[in-house]
Design a protein around this motif. Sequence first.
Motif, short mmCIF file in Angstrom:
data_model
loop_
_atom_site.label_atom_id
_atom_site.label_comp_id
_atom_site.label_asym_id
_atom_site.label_seq_id
_atom_site.Cartn_x
_atom_site.Cartn_y
_atom_site.Cartn_z
N PRO A 273 -21.64 -16.41 3.90
CA PRO A 273 -21.73 -18.04 4.17
C PRO A 273 -21.71 -19.05 3.07
O PRO A 273 -21.36 -18.99 2.21
CB PRO A 273 -22.96 -17.64 4.80
CG PRO A 273 -23.14 -16.42 4.71
CD PRO A 273 -22.04 -15.32 3.48
N HIS A 274 -21.19 -20.13 3.67
CA HIS A 274 -21.52 -21.21 2.76
C HIS A 274 -20.09 -21.22 1.71
O HIS A 274 -20.14 -21.32 0.48
CB HIS A 274 -22.59 -21.72 2.05
CG HIS A 274 -23.26 -21.96 2.89
ND1 HIS A 274 -23.85 -22.32 4.06
CD2 HIS A 274 -24.86 -21.44 2.99
CE1 HIS A 274 -24.60 -22.44 4.84
NE2 HIS A 274 -25.33 -21.40 4.28
N ALA A 275 -19.18 -20.11 2.65
CA ALA A 275 -18.06 -20.21 1.14
C ALA A 275 -17.55 -21.22 0.52
O ALA A 275 -17.16 -22.05 1.68
CB ALA A 275 -16.91 -18.81 2.32
N ALA A 276 -17.23 -21.25 -0.39
CA ALA A 276 -16.16 -22.16 -1.77
C ALA A 276 -15.05 -21.53 -2.71
O ALA A 276 -15.69 -20.75 -2.82
CB ALA A 276 -16.93 -23.63 -1.33
N SER A 277 -14.03 -21.93 -2.84
CA SER A 277 -13.34 -21.62 -3.85
C SER A 277 -14.08 -22.03 -4.68
O SER A 277 -13.57 -20.94 -5.97
CB SER A 277 -12.28 -22.28 -3.95
OG SER A 277 -11.88 -23.37 -4.26
#
Length: 417
Positions: A273-277
């Motif tokens: 959830p709410h993944a970002a690099s």
Amino acid sequence: MTPDNLQQANTILQRINELASISEEPGVITRTFGTEAFIKGRTLVAHWMQEAGLQTYIDNIGNVRGRLSAQSPDAKTLVIASHIDTVINAGKFDGPLGVLLGLSLLEQLIKQRTPLPFHIELIAFCDEEGCRFHTTYLGSKVVAGHFDNNLLVQQDATGTTLQDVIQGIGGNPAVLAQDAIPAKDWLGYFEVHIEQGPVLFEKDIPVGIVTAIAGQKRISITFKGEAGHAGTVPMHMRNDALCASAEFILEVERFAASHLQPVVATVGTLQIPHAASNVIPGEVQCTLDLRCANQQILNSCYTHLEQLGSAICQQRHIEFLWHPVQESPSVTCNTSLNYLLGQSVQQSGYEVIKLVSGAGHDAVAIAPVAPVAMLFVRCYKGISHNPLENVELKDLAAAVQVSAVFIHSLIQKHNRG
């Protein structure tokens, strides 16, 4: 194998193809429970049953049921069955092969005017796959008499309840229990199904006998750490939920692969959830599918993996949430029925191959009330739940031959008393 077996196999294949043409979307095979395609498919199967001369009706959950009665109304009932629902973008043999081969067997008994010492009921179960409501064996649980009414409030992806769907297709959810075959009336259960595995294909043998069906446990797992900036939180100060889940997943694979008994474990989904690099993953959700034919071993593996996940997370300062979603017990097929089935395979000129099914089947739902037997049929490379699913005509004919010998053996046995 006789020309008559091949002719029957050809008819079965034609019907399988005709049923496969009924789908929720063009170009693929999808018939999930309660849809317009499902209703159209069951109507076609009911038509074939009526045409054969069976006493045919659709019960309240949506199973299609055709009955060939014995001379004595008090006789017990042998059920021959499989399912006609599919997964999404399915193959055409998984389920329908067993129903339509069963129909062919009954057509031959009617044609031969064979007196029956027991009733035979052919059932096309409405929902074995459980794709729409995540509720496997809906139809067979009703017939076995242990349907859980709490499932009626289960919702599909659109928010429609199971109860609404049953009513929408003409059933009455309030009287599902009336459609059960009482436990005292069962003689047994016989299902023909594609193997869905590569053993028969690799051995170049058309049919095999199922000795057991693996138990299943499905678990939803959540790893809760702490999200943080990828550039500013030092490595030794991180609570990375994804790293914890990755370690757990690899340990699950290692554990199952090294186990002394046949155990399979699969992490099939992974969500961040709410993944970002540029964000340290703060939460990860995954699923675990655990299977073994030995219930005691399955239970011990379940406990071990839960403890393993907990230990990994404790060391990494991650919260570990373990939530069981579904459980199906392991099933041992009936030795008496399997003895007759083995004789039928030998009499038909084939080697007896015994197999454990890693996939679940309606026989799992029936086993608490009746002795069960299953015949597997070779499929191309063991591919299933896939449009490439395929069964050769000669293998279908072999299954027709073996099944016919088996049914006649059962009839002779019960005529002798």
